[in-house]
Motif scaffolding. Structure first.
Motif, PDB file in Angstrom:
ATOM      1  N   TYR A   1       0.858  -1.188   0.000  1.00 32.78           N
ATOM      2  CA  TYR A   1       0.000   0.000   0.000  1.00 32.78           C
ATOM      3  C   TYR A   1       0.890   1.232   0.000  1.00 32.78           C
ATOM      4  O   TYR A   1       1.822   1.329   0.804  1.00 32.78           O
ATOM      5  N   MET A   2       0.636   2.153  -0.932  1.00 33.87           N
ATOM      6  CA  MET A   2       1.418   3.389  -1.032  1.00 33.87           C
ATOM      7  C   MET A   2       0.491   4.591  -1.047  1.00 33.87           C
ATOM      8  O   MET A   2      -0.607   4.523  -1.601  1.00 33.87           O
ATOM      9  N   VAL A   3       0.968   5.680  -0.466  1.00 33.06           N
ATOM     10  CA  VAL A   3       0.219   6.936  -0.484  1.00 33.06           C
ATOM     11  C   VAL A   3       1.157   8.037  -0.966  1.00 33.06           C
ATOM     12  O   VAL A   3       2.231   8.246  -0.400  1.00 33.06           O
ATOM     13  N   PHE A   4       0.731   8.736  -2.029  1.00 28.21           N
ATOM     14  CA  PHE A   4       1.440   9.915  -2.525  1.00 28.21           C
ATOM     15  C   PHE A   4       0.656  11.138  -2.091  1.00 28.21           C
ATOM     16  O   PHE A   4      -0.552  11.222  -2.310  1.00 28.21           O
ATOM     17  N   LYS A   5       1.345  12.091  -1.461  1.00 31.24           N
ATOM     18  CA  LYS A   5       0.710  13.300  -0.932  1.00 31.24           C
ATOM     19  C   LYS A   5       1.058  14.491  -1.813  1.00 31.24           C
ATOM     20  O   LYS A   5       2.232  14.747  -2.097  1.00 31.24           O
ATOM     21  N   HIS A   6       0.031  15.247  -2.251  1.00 31.30           N
ATOM     22  CA  HIS A   6       0.236  16.466  -3.032  1.00 31.30           C
ATOM     23  C   HIS A   6       0.892  17.503  -2.134  1.00 31.30           C
ATOM     24  O   HIS A   6       0.472  17.728  -1.004  1.00 31.30           O
ATOM     25  N   MET A   7       1.942  18.144  -2.619  1.00 33.18           N
ATOM     26  CA  MET A   7       2.707  19.060  -1.771  1.00 33.18           C
ATOM     27  C   MET A   7       2.106  20.459  -1.670  1.00 33.18           C
ATOM     28  O   MET A   7       2.464  21.216  -0.779  1.00 33.18           O
ATOM     29  N   SER A   8       1.190  20.816  -2.565  1.00 28.45           N
ATOM     30  CA  SER A   8       0.627  22.169  -2.541  1.00 28.45           C
ATOM     31  C   SER A   8      -0.822  22.223  -2.073  1.00 28.45           C
ATOM     32  O   SER A   8      -1.298  23.273  -1.668  1.00 28.45           O
ATOM     33  N   ILE A   9      -1.529  21.123  -2.157  1.00 30.75           N
ATOM     34  CA  ILE A   9      -2.950  21.116  -1.792  1.00 30.75           C
ATOM     35  C   ILE A   9      -3.144  20.205  -0.581  1.00 30.75           C
ATOM     36  O   ILE A   9      -2.974  18.981  -0.674  1.00 30.75           O
TER      37      ILE A   9
ATOM     38  N   LYS B   1       7.138  14.387  -9.737  1.00 31.22           N
ATOM     39  CA  LYS B   1       6.384  15.437 -10.428  1.00 31.22           C
ATOM     40  C   LYS B   1       5.191  14.848 -11.182  1.00 31.22           C
ATOM     41  O   LYS B   1       5.227  13.705 -11.624  1.00 31.22           O
ATOM     42  N   GLU B   2       4.146  15.654 -11.318  1.00 35.25           N
ATOM     43  CA  GLU B   2       2.969  15.227 -12.070  1.00 35.25           C
ATOM     44  C   GLU B   2       3.384  14.821 -13.481  1.00 35.25           C
ATOM     45  O   GLU B   2       4.371  15.315 -14.030  1.00 35.25           O
ATOM     46  N   GLY B   3       2.672  13.861 -14.043  1.00 35.34           N
ATOM     47  CA  GLY B   3       2.967  13.379 -15.385  1.00 35.34           C
ATOM     48  C   GLY B   3       4.027  12.282 -15.423  1.00 35.34           C
ATOM     49  O   GLY B   3       4.272  11.690 -16.463  1.00 35.34           O
ATOM     50  N   THR B   4       4.654  11.992 -14.282  1.00 40.88           N
ATOM     51  CA  THR B   4       5.682  10.947 -14.227  1.00 40.88           C
ATOM     52  C   THR B   4       5.005   9.578 -14.168  1.00 40.88           C
ATOM     53  O   THR B   4       4.088   9.366 -13.364  1.00 40.88           O
TER      54      THR B   4
ATOM     55  N   TYR C   1       1.639   3.374 -13.254  1.00 43.04           N
ATOM     56  CA  TYR C   1       0.701   4.413 -12.844  1.00 43.04           C
ATOM     57  C   TYR C   1       1.332   5.755 -13.189  1.00 43.04           C
ATOM     58  O   TYR C   1       2.509   5.974 -12.914  1.00 43.04           O
ATOM     59  N   THR C   2       0.544   6.651 -13.793  1.00 42.25           N
ATOM     60  CA  THR C   2       1.042   7.989 -14.114  1.00 42.25           C
ATOM     61  C   THR C   2       0.453   8.991 -13.134  1.00 42.25           C
ATOM     62  O   THR C   2      -0.773   9.070 -12.982  1.00 42.25           O
ATOM     63  N   ILE C   3       1.335   9.730 -12.462  1.00 35.18           N
ATOM     64  CA  ILE C   3       0.882  10.760 -11.529  1.00 35.18           C
ATOM     65  C   ILE C   3       0.067  11.777 -12.331  1.00 35.18           C
ATOM     66  O   ILE C   3       0.545  12.295 -13.343  1.00 35.18           O
ATOM     67  N   PRO C   4      -1.183  12.056 -11.943  1.00 39.14           N
ATOM     68  CA  PRO C   4      -2.048  12.916 -12.759  1.00 39.14           C
ATOM     69  C   PRO C   4      -1.543  14.354 -12.871  1.00 39.14           C
ATOM     70  O   PRO C   4      -0.910  14.878 -11.960  1.00 39.14           O
TER      71      PRO C   4
ATOM     72  N   GLU D   1       4.542  25.466 -13.805  1.00 41.86           N
ATOM     73  CA  GLU D   1       5.285  24.705 -12.816  1.00 41.86           C
ATOM     74  C   GLU D   1       4.530  23.426 -12.479  1.00 41.86           C
ATOM     75  O   GLU D   1       3.356  23.458 -12.125  1.00 41.86           O
ATOM     76  N   LYS D   2       5.195  22.299 -12.609  1.00 42.11           N
ATOM     77  CA  LYS D   2       4.537  21.024 -12.342  1.00 42.11           C
ATOM     78  C   LYS D   2       4.406  20.792 -10.843  1.00 42.11           C
ATOM     79  O   LYS D   2       5.308  21.078 -10.074  1.00 42.11           O
ATOM     80  N   ALA D   3       3.245  20.274 -10.472  1.00 39.65           N
ATOM     81  CA  ALA D   3       3.000  19.960  -9.067  1.00 39.65           C
ATOM     82  C   ALA D   3       3.849  18.765  -8.664  1.00 39.65           C
ATOM     83  O   ALA D   3       4.200  17.924  -9.481  1.00 39.65           O
ATOM     84  N   GLU D   4       4.173  18.702  -7.384  1.00 33.68           N
ATOM     85  CA  GLU D   4       4.938  17.585  -6.862  1.00 33.68           C
ATOM     86  C   GLU D   4       4.110  16.799  -5.857  1.00 33.68           C
ATOM     87  O   GLU D   4       3.306  17.361  -5.118  1.00 33.68           O
ATOM     88  N   TYR D   5       4.329  15.500  -5.863  1.00 30.57           N
ATOM     89  CA  TYR D   5       3.763  14.614  -4.862  1.00 30.57           C
ATOM     90  C   TYR D   5       4.924  14.003  -4.086  1.00 30.57           C
ATOM     91  O   TYR D   5       5.985  13.751  -4.645  1.00 30.57           O
ATOM     92  N   ARG D   6       4.702  13.758  -2.805  1.00 27.78           N
ATOM     93  CA  ARG D   6       5.705  13.092  -1.975  1.00 27.78           C
ATOM     94  C   ARG D   6       5.202  11.699  -1.642  1.00 27.78           C
ATOM     95  O   ARG D   6       4.035  11.518  -1.290  1.00 27.78           O
ATOM     96  N   LEU D   7       6.063  10.706  -1.791  1.00 25.89           N
ATOM     97  CA  LEU D   7       5.713   9.366  -1.355  1.00 25.89           C
ATOM     98  C   LEU D   7       5.686   9.398   0.167  1.00 25.89           C
ATOM     99  O   LEU D   7       6.726   9.452   0.826  1.00 25.89           O
ATOM    100  N   ALA D   8       4.485   9.446   0.727  1.00 28.59           N
ATOM    101  CA  ALA D   8       4.320   9.688   2.157  1.00 28.59           C
ATOM    102  C   ALA D   8       4.255   8.401   2.971  1.00 28.59           C
ATOM    103  O   ALA D   8       4.566   8.417   4.163  1.00 28.59           O
ATOM    104  N   GLU D   9       3.868   7.300   2.341  1.00 33.30           N
ATOM    105  CA  GLU D   9       3.679   6.065   3.107  1.00 33.30           C
ATOM    106  C   GLU D   9       3.818   4.858   2.204  1.00 33.30           C
ATOM    107  O   GLU D   9       3.352   4.861   1.062  1.00 33.30           O
ATOM    108  N   VAL D  10       4.474   3.835   2.723  1.00 32.44           N
ATOM    109  CA  VAL D  10       4.535   2.517   2.096  1.00 32.44           C
ATOM    110  C   VAL D  10       4.335   1.500   3.211  1.00 32.44           C
ATOM    111  O   VAL D  10       5.028   1.552   4.226  1.00 32.44           O
ATOM    112  N   VAL D  11       3.372   0.606   3.023  1.00 36.55           N
ATOM    113  CA  VAL D  11       3.141  -0.454   3.996  1.00 36.55           C
ATOM    114  C   VAL D  11       3.117  -1.783   3.247  1.00 36.55           C
ATOM    115  O   VAL D  11       2.329  -1.965   2.323  1.00 36.55           O
TER     116      VAL D  11
END
Length: 122
Positions: free
Chosen positions: A9-17, A111-114, A45-48, A55-65
């Motif tokens: 299980y993974m969670v990517f967190k949006h860094m701006s919202i 980054k988004e689109g990755t 999976y492509t980050i939306p 400027e492309k939004a960034e997500y942080r890999l916040a959790e892996v279980v």
């Protein structure tokens, strides 16, 4: 040893919202060289994309279980845009029982689109 499927299980967190997350539940076959698989049977999976700003939004890999028992694979290698990276997920320190998992202390941004995929390793 006998390969036994497990879940990741993974969670990517949006860094701006605040409050915007991407939760992903993968199945791992526990076979070295195999990719993690999403419920859609996709391995990529492509980050939306965001709002179209320059400027492309960034997500942080916040959790892996890691859920379940892994016997033949100990690591998961991260691939971005079909290229291997130096980043790995260490299964043993990302189990349900672990209090401080790897990505609570390691900041990994995407980054988004990755396009991302994950390959099992010994």
């Amino acid at each position: 040893m006998t390969a036994t499927p497990y879940r990741v299980y993974m969670v990517f967190k949006h860094m701006s919202i605040e409050g915007k997350y991407i939760p992903l539940l993968y199945t791992a076959s526990d076979v070295v060289g195999a990719n993690l698989v999403l419920p859609s049977d996709s391995t990529t999976y492509t980050i939306p994309a965001g709002n179209g700003s320059e400027e492309k939004a960034e997500y942080r890999l916040a959790e892996v279980v890691v859920i379940g028992t892994f016997t033949d694979t100990n690591y998961i290698q991260m691939w971005f845009n079909d290229q291997p990276t130096e980043h790995i997920i260490v299964n043993a320190i990302n189990t349900r029982e672990t209090v401080t998992r790897q990505f609570k202390t390691v900041d990994l941004f995407v980054k988004e689109g990755t396009s991302i995929k994950f390959k099992l390793a010994a």
